[in-house]
Design a protein around this motif. Structure first.
Motif, PDB file in Angstrom:
ATOM      1  N   PRO A 101      12.075  -1.797   0.911  1.00 30.35           N
ATOM      2  CA  PRO A 101      11.565  -2.227   2.217  1.00 30.35           C
ATOM      3  C   PRO A 101      10.645  -1.204   2.883  1.00 30.35           C
ATOM      4  N   GLU A 102      10.954   0.101   2.769  1.00 30.01           N
ATOM      5  CA  GLU A 102      10.054   1.066   3.409  1.00 30.01           C
ATOM      6  C   GLU A 102       8.737   1.198   2.661  1.00 30.01           C
ATOM      7  N   ILE A 103       8.764   1.021   1.344  1.00 28.37           N
ATOM      8  CA  ILE A 103       7.490   1.023   0.621  1.00 28.37           C
ATOM      9  C   ILE A 103       6.690  -0.228   0.986  1.00 28.37           C
ATOM     10  N   ASP A 104       7.360  -1.363   1.047  1.00 27.19           N
ATOM     11  CA  ASP A 104       6.690  -2.606   1.472  1.00 27.19           C
ATOM     12  C   ASP A 104       6.010  -2.425   2.825  1.00 27.19           C
ATOM     13  N   GLU A 105       6.746  -1.864   3.780  1.00 25.52           N
ATOM     14  CA  GLU A 105       6.210  -1.719   5.125  1.00 25.52           C
ATOM     15  C   GLU A 105       5.090  -0.684   5.162  1.00 25.52           C
ATOM     16  N   ALA A 106       5.249   0.414   4.434  1.00 23.96           N
ATOM     17  CA  ALA A 106       4.184   1.420   4.388  1.00 23.96           C
ATOM     18  C   ALA A 106       2.904   0.822   3.821  1.00 23.96           C
ATOM     19  N   VAL A 107       3.023   0.061   2.737  1.00 25.10           N
ATOM     20  CA  VAL A 107       1.850  -0.553   2.118  1.00 25.10           C
ATOM     21  C   VAL A 107       1.224  -1.579   3.064  1.00 25.10           C
ATOM     22  N   ARG A 108       2.055  -2.306   3.796  1.00 23.96           N
ATOM     23  CA  ARG A 108       1.513  -3.260   4.773  1.00 23.96           C
ATOM     24  C   ARG A 108       0.681  -2.528   5.825  1.00 23.96           C
ATOM     25  N   ILE A 109       1.200  -1.418   6.338  1.00 22.18           N
ATOM     26  CA  ILE A 109       0.470  -0.649   7.346  1.00 22.18           C
ATOM     27  C   ILE A 109      -0.838  -0.120   6.768  1.00 22.18           C
ATOM     28  N   VAL A 110      -0.752   0.452   5.562  1.00 22.97           N
ATOM     29  CA  VAL A 110      -1.947   1.026   4.934  1.00 22.97           C
ATOM     30  C   VAL A 110      -3.019  -0.035   4.734  1.00 22.97           C
ATOM     31  N   ARG A 111      -2.633  -1.199   4.254  1.00 24.57           N
ATOM     32  CA  ARG A 111      -3.618  -2.222   3.906  1.00 24.57           C
ATOM     33  C   ARG A 111      -3.993  -3.100   5.101  1.00 24.57           C
ATOM     34  N   GLU A 112      -3.016  -3.595   5.817  1.00 22.48           N
ATOM     35  CA  GLU A 112      -3.307  -4.580   6.867  1.00 22.48           C
ATOM     36  C   GLU A 112      -3.675  -3.928   8.192  1.00 22.48           C
ATOM     37  N   GLU A 113      -2.897  -2.975   8.656  1.00 20.70           N
ATOM     38  CA  GLU A 113      -3.166  -2.372   9.960  1.00 20.70           C
ATOM     39  C   GLU A 113      -4.298  -1.350   9.890  1.00 20.70           C
ATOM     40  N   ASP A 114      -4.313  -0.547   8.814  1.00 16.97           N
ATOM     41  CA  ASP A 114      -5.321   0.513   8.724  1.00 16.97           C
ATOM     42  C   ASP A 114      -6.523   0.120   7.874  1.00 16.97           C
ATOM     43  N   GLY A 115      -6.482  -1.043   7.228  1.00 16.60           N
ATOM     44  CA  GLY A 115      -7.668  -1.618   6.623  1.00 16.60           C
ATOM     45  C   GLY A 115      -8.173  -0.984   5.343  1.00 16.60           C
ATOM     46  N   HIS A 116      -7.271  -0.553   4.476  1.00 19.60           N
ATOM     47  CA  HIS A 116      -7.696   0.047   3.217  1.00 19.60           C
ATOM     48  C   HIS A 116      -7.753  -1.004   2.109  1.00 19.60           C
ATOM     49  N   ASP A 117      -8.810  -0.912   1.294  1.00 16.11           N
ATOM     50  CA  ASP A 117      -9.007  -1.866   0.202  1.00 16.11           C
ATOM     51  C   ASP A 117      -8.470  -1.365  -1.136  1.00 16.11           C
ATOM     52  N   VAL A 118      -8.404  -0.038  -1.308  1.00 11.51           N
ATOM     53  CA  VAL A 118      -7.945   0.579  -2.554  1.00 11.51           C
ATOM     54  C   VAL A 118      -6.744   1.457  -2.239  1.00 11.51           C
ATOM     55  N   LEU A 119      -5.687   1.322  -3.034  1.00 13.01           N
ATOM     56  CA  LEU A 119      -4.480   2.111  -2.803  1.00 13.01           C
ATOM     57  C   LEU A 119      -3.966   2.685  -4.116  1.00 13.01           C
ATOM     58  N   LEU A 120      -3.780   3.997  -4.129  1.00 17.42           N
ATOM     59  CA  LEU A 120      -3.134   4.705  -5.235  1.00 17.42           C
ATOM     60  C   LEU A 120      -1.715   5.036  -4.817  1.00 17.42           C
ATOM     61  N   LEU A 121      -0.745   4.737  -5.661  1.00 19.17           N
ATOM     62  CA  LEU A 121       0.655   5.072  -5.421  1.00 19.17           C
ATOM     63  C   LEU A 121       0.995   6.317  -6.240  1.00 19.17           C
ATOM     64  N   ASN A 122       1.480   7.365  -5.569  1.00 11.72           N
ATOM     65  CA  ASN A 122       1.745   8.664  -6.198  1.00 11.72           C
ATOM     66  C   ASN A 122       3.219   9.001  -5.992  1.00 11.72           C
ATOM     67  N   GLY A 123       4.009   9.023  -7.068  1.00 14.09           N
ATOM     68  CA  GLY A 123       5.427   9.324  -6.955  1.00 14.09           C
ATOM     69  C   GLY A 123       5.809  10.550  -7.759  1.00 14.09           C
ATOM     70  N   HIS A 124       6.750  11.328  -7.224  1.00 12.82           N
ATOM     71  CA  HIS A 124       7.246  12.529  -7.908  1.00 12.82           C
ATOM     72  C   HIS A 124       8.724  12.388  -8.231  1.00 12.82           C
ATOM     73  N   SER A 125       9.108  12.700  -9.481  1.00 12.94           N
ATOM     74  CA  SER A 125      10.499  12.786  -9.918  1.00 12.94           C
ATOM     75  C   SER A 125      11.243  11.471  -9.640  1.00 12.94           C
ATOM     76  N   THR A 126      12.326  11.495  -8.845  1.00  7.69           N
ATOM     77  CA  THR A 126      13.021  10.242  -8.534  1.00  7.69           C
ATOM     78  C   THR A 126      12.084   9.284  -7.815  1.00  7.69           C
ATOM     79  N   GLY A 127      11.195   9.829  -6.980  1.00  3.09           N
ATOM     80  CA  GLY A 127      10.184   8.987  -6.342  1.00  3.09           C
ATOM     81  C   GLY A 127       9.255   8.346  -7.346  1.00  3.09           C
ATOM     82  N   GLY A 128       9.044   9.010  -8.486  1.00  4.38           N
ATOM     83  CA  GLY A 128       8.252   8.414  -9.546  1.00  4.38           C
ATOM     84  C   GLY A 128       8.946   7.217 -10.173  1.00  4.38           C
ATOM     85  N   LEU A 129      10.258   7.329 -10.378  1.00  2.67           N
ATOM     86  CA  LEU A 129      11.032   6.198 -10.894  1.00  2.67           C
ATOM     87  C   LEU A 129      11.016   5.046  -9.896  1.00  2.67           C
TER      88      LEU A 129
END
Length: 326
Positions: A101-129
């Motif tokens: 849910p927090e990734i969903d909401e973060a991506v919504r903010i990045v794309r819909e509220e802040d208007g970004h067309d390209v998104l790279l997801l960068n995860g480290h260790s457990t965040g990578g999984l």
């Protein structure tokens, strides 16, 4: 949502993401934002997801992306770092899907509220999984354009018999005693090799990323293992994926010299990353970094420079529109 000043200083904002309640009470995550300084708003962004016993503090990573025209975002997941509340068990969940849910909401903010067309997801260790499992879950929706995994936690860094016994114990305990502490632990030598008051060059909050870490709890480890086995069976991430790891792993011990600890992955087995990376999707690039630490962007400068050079090359080749030189 309202943004407030972040602990990292005037270039950074923090946005609290309310996530309802769980058995321990109110839950929040925190989205950290740093916008670029160009004359026009950027249409490209990166979202960073940290690992276990961690939070976002790597400002030079944000510098790298901003210098290449990306707005930078980082999540402090529920019960980590900025999002940890006094009534909560640090870093604890019963399923990795609780982070979706927090990734969903973060991506919504990045794309819909802040208007970004390209998104790279960068995860480290457990965040990578977690990032890999989330990217597989949303395939076909056009929410992410590339995935960069920095030393992802794709398997448990123990011999096969120990992995099976440990996972079995975690499952059994996790059903009845989810918060039972397991004998597994993260050596403090890795954190000491990072912190500038010890053997490293980095500054971070020792309340949020303590040298001795936080206990490994039964239900948490069982959740990680379920996620790993799901990945081992094969994901289908439908965008290019970059997996980066150190060239070698070491097992921390009192006898291990600092120079050896500071030039290898002292947390996970890099052979596991190489083995399981092809199961992420159809388009996976694997890069090994000579002298890299577990968190590759915290490596000594020669290895760190190699990390950023490889990442820049991959982004130029695989993200929509390429990546201009800084």
């Amino acid at each position: 949502m309202e943004a407030t000043a972040d602990v990292l200083g005037p270039d950074y904002e923090a946005i609290e993401l309310p996530l309802g309640s769980d058995a321990e009470g109110e839950v929040v995550a925190t989205l950290v934002r740093r916008r670029g300084s160009g004359p026009e708003p950027s249409r490209r962004a990166v979202l960073y997801v940290h690992g276990f016993i961690d939070y976002f503090f790597q400002t030079h990573l944000a510098d790298f992306y901003v210098d290449r025209g990306f707005d930078f975002y980082a999540l402090d997941l529920r019960k980590y770092g900025r999002s940890l509340r006094p009534h909560q068990t640090p870093n604890f969940v019963r399923s990795l899907s609780e982070y979706f849910p927090e990734i969903d909401e973060a991506v919504r903010i990045v794309r819909e509220e802040d208007g970004h067309d390209v998104l790279l997801l960068n995860g480290h260790s457990t965040g990578g999984l977690v990032a890999a499992l989330w990217a597989d879950r949303v395939k076909g929706q056009g929410l992410v354009d590339g995935v960069f995994l920095n030393s992802p936690f794709l398997d448990i860094a123990e011999p096969l018999v120990t992995r099976k016994l440990g996972a079995g114990l975690a499952r059994a305990l996790g059903r009845r005693f989810p918060q039972a502490k397991l004998p597994a632990s993260v050596s403090d030598r890795y954190a000491r090799s990072l912190h500038r008051e010890h053997d490293g060059e980095w500054d971070f909050d020792l309340a949020w990323k303590p040298l001795l870490g936080f206990p490994v709890r039964a239900a948490w480890l069982a959740a990680v293992r379920r996620g790993q086995l799901r990945l081992h069976a094969g994901l289908d991430i439908d965008v290019p994926v970059l997996v980066m790891s150190s060239e070698r792993s070491v097992r921390p011990s009192a006898k291990l010299a600092v120079v050896d600890l500071s030039s290898a992955d002292a947390v996970l087995d890099v052979a596991h990353m190489a083995r399981w990376a092809p199961r992420l999707g159809r388009h996976v690039t694997l890069v090994r970094i000579d002298g890299g630490l577990h968190d590759l962007v915290l490596s000594a400068k020669p290895a760190r420079d190699q990390v950023f050079a490889e990442l820049s090359r991959w982004m130029t080749g695989y993200l929509p529109g390429g990546v201009p030189a800084p």
